[in-house]
Design a protein around this motif. Structure first.
Motif, short mmCIF file in Angstrom:
data_model
loop_
_atom_site.label_atom_id
_atom_site.label_comp_id
_atom_site.label_asym_id
_atom_site.label_seq_id
_atom_site.Cartn_x
_atom_site.Cartn_y
_atom_site.Cartn_z
N ALA A 121 32.93 40.05 37.03
CA ALA A 121 33.08 41.39 37.64
C ALA A 121 34.13 41.84 38.25
O ALA A 121 34.74 42.89 38.01
CB ALA A 121 31.91 41.51 38.93
N ILE A 122 35.04 40.80 38.71
CA ILE A 122 36.25 40.92 39.13
C ILE A 122 37.37 41.30 37.93
O ILE A 122 38.12 42.15 38.28
CB ILE A 122 36.93 39.84 40.17
CG1 ILE A 122 36.24 39.45 41.29
CG2 ILE A 122 38.33 39.78 40.26
CD1 ILE A 122 36.54 38.46 42.07
N ALA A 123 36.95 40.34 37.11
CA ALA A 123 38.04 40.82 35.79
C ALA A 123 37.78 42.28 35.08
O ALA A 123 38.78 42.95 34.87
CB ALA A 123 37.82 39.70 34.65
N TRP A 124 36.43 42.68 35.36
CA TRP A 124 36.30 44.00 34.67
C TRP A 124 36.61 44.97 35.66
O TRP A 124 37.52 45.89 35.11
CB TRP A 124 34.68 44.19 34.59
CG TRP A 124 34.15 45.55 34.66
CD1 TRP A 124 34.31 46.33 33.51
CD2 TRP A 124 33.80 46.45 35.80
NE1 TRP A 124 33.79 47.59 33.95
CE2 TRP A 124 33.36 47.71 35.43
CE3 TRP A 124 33.63 46.17 37.13
CZ2 TRP A 124 33.28 48.90 36.18
CZ3 TRP A 124 33.26 47.20 38.01
CH2 TRP A 124 33.29 48.73 37.43
N ALA A 125 36.74 44.75 36.97
CA ALA A 125 37.35 45.71 37.74
C ALA A 125 38.70 45.95 37.78
O ALA A 125 39.49 46.97 37.91
CB ALA A 125 36.82 45.17 39.46
N ASP A 126 39.29 44.76 37.57
CA ASP A 126 40.85 44.88 37.43
C ASP A 126 41.24 45.44 36.32
O ASP A 126 42.34 46.00 36.34
CB ASP A 126 41.33 43.20 37.54
CG ASP A 126 41.45 42.54 38.93
OD1 ASP A 126 41.03 43.35 39.86
OD2 ASP A 126 41.53 41.27 39.12
N ALA A 127 40.48 45.32 35.37
CA ALA A 127 40.72 45.88 34.03
C ALA A 127 40.72 47.44 33.70
O ALA A 127 41.00 47.81 32.90
CB ALA A 127 40.47 45.04 32.72
N ASN A 128 39.68 47.63 34.78
CA ASN A 128 39.28 49.23 34.73
C ASN A 128 39.64 50.18 35.89
O ASN A 128 39.01 50.68 36.16
CB ASN A 128 37.58 49.29 34.25
CG ASN A 128 37.31 48.78 33.08
OD1 ASN A 128 37.52 49.62 32.19
ND2 ASN A 128 37.14 47.37 32.84
#
Length: 183
Positions: A121-128
């Motif tokens: 979830a954190i990786a998705w947030a950071d990438a989006n």
């Protein structure tokens, strides 16, 4: 939003984390009821605020189509064992943030399923372009508090006497947030 499937191995358990699919709706409906009944750390008791498979189909469809939302499932032994969901906003003033929630079946606690769902979830947030992830956690859920702090979440507030648990006592809800570095 859809992410690429990831595989994990921990203490002899092989599991994957992937985006939820419409075909998961029935299993998600059952999983949510199960998890709600296994712990008092969730907002609901078993069966409260029930979401039917049709309800989950709508949520999964919406989360797949909207770039500000993410619905992840963890799967092991040919069944769903956990989930995480990020819900953002299409409103311009709120488009930089998303609310985060997570649930893992009790037999799968201790296999890093929750940790890996959180990391995805954190990786998705950071990438989006999601600058802030927010969540709420009961003060007595010390394992979750430590996990969130370890991953950059900070306490932003406390809702006093917010939840009454089976022991009859009132507990505070801790509001936490993680801001992505903008450097």
């Amino acid at each position: 939003m859809i992410i690429d499937q990831q595989s994990y191995d921990c203490r002899g358990l092989h599991y994957i984390i992937r985006s939820a699919e419409i075909a998961d709706a029935q299993a998600m409906s059952q999983l949510r009821v199960q998890i709600d009944g296994e712990t008092e750390y969730m907002d609901r008791e078993r069966g409260e605020a029930y979401l039917s498979p049709d309800d989950f189909e709508r949520v999964i469809k919406m989360d797949t189509e909207q770039s500000a939302n993410l619905f992840l499932v963890a799967e092991a032994e040919n069944k769903l064992i956990g989930y995480a969901r990020c819900e953002g906003s299409e409103l311009k003033r709120l488009a930089h943030r998303a609310e985060f929630g997570i649930g893992v079946c009790k037999p799968y606690w201790g296999f890093r399923v929750g940790t890996e769902l959180l990391r995805q979830a954190i990786a998705w947030a950071d990438a989006n372009d999601i600058l802030k992830l927010s969540l709420s956690v009961l003060e007595c859920n010390t394992k979750a508090l430590r996990l969130y702090e370890k991953h950059g979440f900070e306490i932003e507030g406390r809702l006093r006497n917010d939840k009454r648990l089976a022991d009859g006592r009132l507990y505070d809800t801790i509001v936490m947030g993680r801001l992505r570095s903008q450097t």
